[in-house]
Design a protein around this motif. Structure first.
Motif, PDB file in Angstrom:
ATOM      1  N   UNK A  75       0.823  -1.212   0.000  1.00  0.00           N
ATOM      2  CA  UNK A  75       0.000   0.000   0.000  1.00  0.00           C
ATOM      3  C   UNK A  75       0.860   1.266   0.000  1.00  0.00           C
ATOM      4  N   UNK A  76       1.520   1.539  -1.056  1.00  0.00           N
ATOM      5  CA  UNK A  76       2.553   2.571  -1.117  1.00  0.00           C
ATOM      6  C   UNK A  76       2.086   3.978  -0.764  1.00  0.00           C
ATOM      7  N   UNK A  77       0.808   4.286  -0.935  1.00  0.00           N
ATOM      8  CA  UNK A  77       0.337   5.654  -0.665  1.00  0.00           C
ATOM      9  C   UNK A  77      -0.226   5.839   0.741  1.00  0.00           C
ATOM     10  N   UNK A  78      -0.197   4.828   1.573  1.00  0.00           N
ATOM     11  CA  UNK A  78      -0.770   4.914   2.920  1.00  0.00           C
ATOM     12  C   UNK A  78       0.172   5.606   3.904  1.00  0.00           C
ATOM     13  N   UNK A  79      -0.413   6.171   4.929  1.00  0.00           N
ATOM     14  CA  UNK A  79       0.308   6.765   6.071  1.00  0.00           C
ATOM     15  C   UNK A  79       1.317   7.858   5.718  1.00  0.00           C
ATOM     16  N   UNK A  80       0.975   8.783   4.821  1.00  0.00           N
ATOM     17  CA  UNK A  80       1.940   9.824   4.455  1.00  0.00           C
ATOM     18  C   UNK A  80       2.246  10.793   5.600  1.00  0.00           C
ATOM     19  N   UNK A  81       1.419  10.800   6.635  1.00  0.00           N
ATOM     20  CA  UNK A  81       1.614  11.696   7.774  1.00  0.00           C
ATOM     21  C   UNK A  81       2.713  11.239   8.725  1.00  0.00           C
ATOM     22  N   UNK A  82       3.135   9.978   8.616  1.00  0.00           N
ATOM     23  CA  UNK A  82       4.156   9.454   9.531  1.00  0.00           C
ATOM     24  C   UNK A  82       5.516  10.071   9.248  1.00  0.00           C
ATOM     25  N   UNK A  83       6.345  10.142  10.268  1.00  0.00           N
ATOM     26  CA  UNK A  83       7.703  10.666  10.141  1.00  0.00           C
ATOM     27  C   UNK A  83       8.698   9.544  10.409  1.00  0.00           C
ATOM     28  N   UNK A  84       9.844   9.627   9.760  1.00  0.00           N
ATOM     29  CA  UNK A  84      10.874   8.594   9.813  1.00  0.00           C
ATOM     30  C   UNK A  84      11.995   9.035  10.749  1.00  0.00           C
ATOM     31  N   UNK A 125       6.663  15.784  -5.239  1.00  0.00           N
ATOM     32  CA  UNK A 125       5.781  15.545  -6.389  1.00  0.00           C
ATOM     33  C   UNK A 125       6.196  14.304  -7.162  1.00  0.00           C
ATOM     34  N   UNK A 126       7.493  14.130  -7.372  1.00  0.00           N
ATOM     35  CA  UNK A 126       7.975  12.944  -8.081  1.00  0.00           C
ATOM     36  C   UNK A 126       7.660  11.671  -7.306  1.00  0.00           C
ATOM     37  N   UNK A 127       7.842  11.727  -5.982  1.00  0.00           N
ATOM     38  CA  UNK A 127       7.571  10.552  -5.154  1.00  0.00           C
ATOM     39  C   UNK A 127       6.076  10.224  -5.147  1.00  0.00           C
ATOM     40  N   UNK A 128       5.245  11.255  -5.116  1.00  0.00           N
ATOM     41  CA  UNK A 128       3.796  11.033  -5.171  1.00  0.00           C
ATOM     42  C   UNK A 128       3.383  10.324  -6.449  1.00  0.00           C
ATOM     43  N   UNK A 129       3.961  10.739  -7.561  1.00  0.00           N
ATOM     44  CA  UNK A 129       3.659  10.095  -8.836  1.00  0.00           C
ATOM     45  C   UNK A 129       4.163   8.656  -8.866  1.00  0.00           C
ATOM     46  N   UNK A 130       5.346   8.426  -8.306  1.00  0.00           N
ATOM     47  CA  UNK A 130       5.904   7.076  -8.266  1.00  0.00           C
ATOM     48  C   UNK A 130       5.035   6.152  -7.418  1.00  0.00           C
ATOM     49  N   UNK A 131       4.557   6.644  -6.275  1.00  0.00           N
ATOM     50  CA  UNK A 131       3.675   5.846  -5.414  1.00  0.00           C
ATOM     51  C   UNK A 131       2.359   5.537  -6.125  1.00  0.00           C
ATOM     52  N   UNK A 132       1.855   6.505  -6.861  1.00  0.00           N
ATOM     53  CA  UNK A 132       0.612   6.282  -7.604  1.00  0.00           C
ATOM     54  C   UNK A 132       0.814   5.195  -8.663  1.00  0.00           C
ATOM     55  N   UNK A 185       3.215  -4.464 -15.266  1.00  0.00           N
ATOM     56  CA  UNK A 185       4.583  -4.153 -15.657  1.00  0.00           C
ATOM     57  C   UNK A 185       4.999  -2.779 -15.125  1.00  0.00           C
ATOM     58  N   UNK A 186       4.172  -1.772 -15.346  1.00  0.00           N
ATOM     59  CA  UNK A 186       4.473  -0.422 -14.855  1.00  0.00           C
ATOM     60  C   UNK A 186       4.466  -0.384 -13.337  1.00  0.00           C
ATOM     61  N   UNK A 187       3.452  -1.003 -12.716  1.00  0.00           N
ATOM     62  CA  UNK A 187       3.352  -1.024 -11.254  1.00  0.00           C
ATOM     63  C   UNK A 187       4.567  -1.706 -10.638  1.00  0.00           C
ATOM     64  N   UNK A 241       7.609  -2.002 -11.898  1.00  0.00           N
ATOM     65  CA  UNK A 241       8.787  -1.137 -12.039  1.00  0.00           C
ATOM     66  C   UNK A 241       8.770  -0.020 -10.992  1.00  0.00           C
ATOM     67  N   UNK A 242       7.612   0.560 -10.739  1.00  0.00           N
ATOM     68  CA  UNK A 242       7.497   1.623  -9.735  1.00  0.00           C
ATOM     69  C   UNK A 242       7.769   1.066  -8.341  1.00  0.00           C
ATOM     70  N   UNK A 243       7.237  -0.115  -8.031  1.00  0.00           N
ATOM     71  CA  UNK A 243       7.488  -0.741  -6.734  1.00  0.00           C
ATOM     72  C   UNK A 243       8.975  -0.995  -6.531  1.00  0.00           C
ATOM     73  N   UNK A 244       9.628  -1.514  -7.563  1.00  0.00           N
ATOM     74  CA  UNK A 244      11.063  -1.778  -7.478  1.00  0.00           C
ATOM     75  C   UNK A 244      11.857  -0.479  -7.315  1.00  0.00           C
ATOM     76  N   UNK A 245      11.424   0.580  -7.980  1.00  0.00           N
ATOM     77  CA  UNK A 245      12.102   1.871  -7.842  1.00  0.00           C
ATOM     78  C   UNK A 245      11.988   2.385  -6.405  1.00  0.00           C
ATOM     79  N   UNK A 246      10.811   2.273  -5.808  1.00  0.00           N
ATOM     80  CA  UNK A 246      10.619   2.711  -4.422  1.00  0.00           C
ATOM     81  C   UNK A 246      11.478   1.882  -3.475  1.00  0.00           C
ATOM     82  N   UNK A 247      11.483   0.571  -3.676  1.00  0.00           N
ATOM     83  CA  UNK A 247      12.316  -0.295  -2.824  1.00  0.00           C
ATOM     84  C   UNK A 247      13.800   0.030  -3.005  1.00  0.00           C
ATOM     85  N   UNK A 248      14.201   0.383  -4.222  1.00  0.00           N
ATOM     86  CA  UNK A 248      15.587   0.787  -4.467  1.00  0.00           C
ATOM     87  C   UNK A 248      15.935   2.085  -3.750  1.00  0.00           C
ATOM     88  N   UNK A 249      15.017   3.054  -3.756  1.00  0.00           N
ATOM     89  CA  UNK A 249      15.232   4.307  -3.010  1.00  0.00           C
ATOM     90  C   UNK A 249      15.385   4.023  -1.518  1.00  0.00           C
TER      91      UNK A 249
END
Length: 121
Positions: free
Chosen positions: A39-48, A75-82, A91-93, A95-103
């Motif tokens: 669920x990549x777009x969940x809990x955006x209010x949390x702090x790390x 903005x870029x991260x929001x688009x990647x999560x979407x 295929x697109x999803x 690649x985006x998941x792998x990019x987030x995990x790589x970050x």
């Protein structure tokens, strides 16, 4: 302190930013981790939690946004999560998941050496 002696951080079904919170906690504690993101777009209010600069605060921990932790523009991260949650185009999803995990992997690698625990090789 309840965080003394943390060896492993485990987070199953770590929705969205909760994955980053768990990774940040592992880095700050010098702990191993097993984390299953979702669920990549969940809990955006949390702090790390990240290791703070020396003498920055008493706890040795600084709270930052997921974007600051990952060193990515909001903005870029929001688009990647979407894209990671895109339905009908695996295929697109994927690649985006792998990019987030790589970050996330790069953030752990970058900050691991700043934690208060030495790296064991």
């Amino acid at each position: 302190d309840v965080t003394d002696g943390v060896d492993v951080v485990v987070a199953l079904h770590a929705c969205g930013t909760l994955t980053d919170v768990a990774l940040g906690h592992a880095v700050c504690q010098g702990a191993a981790f097993v984390i299953c993101p979702c669920c990549f777009r969940s809990n955006p209010h949390l702090r790390v939690s990240i290791p703070a600069a020396v003498n920055k605060n008493d706890s040795g921990v600084e709270l930052v946004t997921a974007e600051e932790w990952l060193k990515v523009e909001p903005n870029n991260y929001g688009q990647l999560k979407q894209l990671a949650e895109l339905q009908g185009d695996i295929n697109t999803a994927s690649k985006a998941m792998h990019a987030i995990c790589g970050l996330r992997a790069m953030a752990v690698d970058r900050l691991w050496h700043n934690s208060r625990w030495p790296v064991v090789e």
